[in-house]
Motif scaffolding. Structure first.
Motif, PDB file in Angstrom:
ATOM      1  N   LYS A  47       0.829  -1.208   0.000  1.00 35.38           N
ATOM      2  CA  LYS A  47       0.000   0.000   0.000  1.00 35.38           C
ATOM      3  C   LYS A  47       0.862   1.256   0.000  1.00 35.38           C
ATOM      4  O   LYS A  47       0.528   2.236  -0.659  1.00 35.38           O
ATOM      5  CB  LYS A  47      -0.948  -0.011   1.191  1.00 35.38           C
TER       6      LYS A  47
ATOM      7  N   TRP B 251       0.844   4.050  -2.912  1.00 31.70           N
ATOM      8  CA  TRP B 251       0.660   5.475  -2.623  1.00 31.70           C
ATOM      9  C   TRP B 251       1.731   6.298  -3.329  1.00 31.70           C
ATOM     10  O   TRP B 251       1.430   7.291  -3.983  1.00 31.70           O
ATOM     11  CB  TRP B 251       0.719   5.705  -1.102  1.00 31.70           C
TER      12      TRP B 251
ATOM     13  N   TYR C 128      -2.784   9.941   1.072  1.00 26.83           N
ATOM     14  CA  TYR C 128      -3.359   8.950   0.167  1.00 26.83           C
ATOM     15  C   TYR C 128      -4.836   9.255  -0.109  1.00 26.83           C
ATOM     16  O   TYR C 128      -5.331   9.015  -1.190  1.00 26.83           O
ATOM     17  CB  TYR C 128      -3.202   7.561   0.788  1.00 26.83           C
TER      18      TYR C 128
END
Length: 70
Positions: free
Chosen positions: A10, A14, A58
């Protein structure tokens, strides 16, 4: 280990979405390049402050998105 791997993915996603180099991403997260690299590779997990910065960035709309919504 699986959780770290998912978090690392993740964080990498991002950075790619934001079109940042590792150096710029580390500056945004207020951490060193070395620590940021370890975050992306799953060698370490972010502290809560760093994780909050990444989550905020994000989920924040880009300036282009803000213009479209007007």
């Amino acid at each position: 280990a699986e959780e770290k791997s998912l978090l690392a993915q993740k964080i990498q996603r991002w950075r790619r979405l934001m079109k940042l180099t590792e150096k710029k991403a580390s500056l945004v997260c207020c951490t060193s390049e070395g620590v940021y690299h370890k975050l992306e590779t799953g060698e370490t997990t972010p502290d809560q402050t760093t994780l909050n910065r990444i989550c905020l960035l994000y989920t924040s709309p880009s300036p282009r998105d803000r213009q479209k919504s007007r």
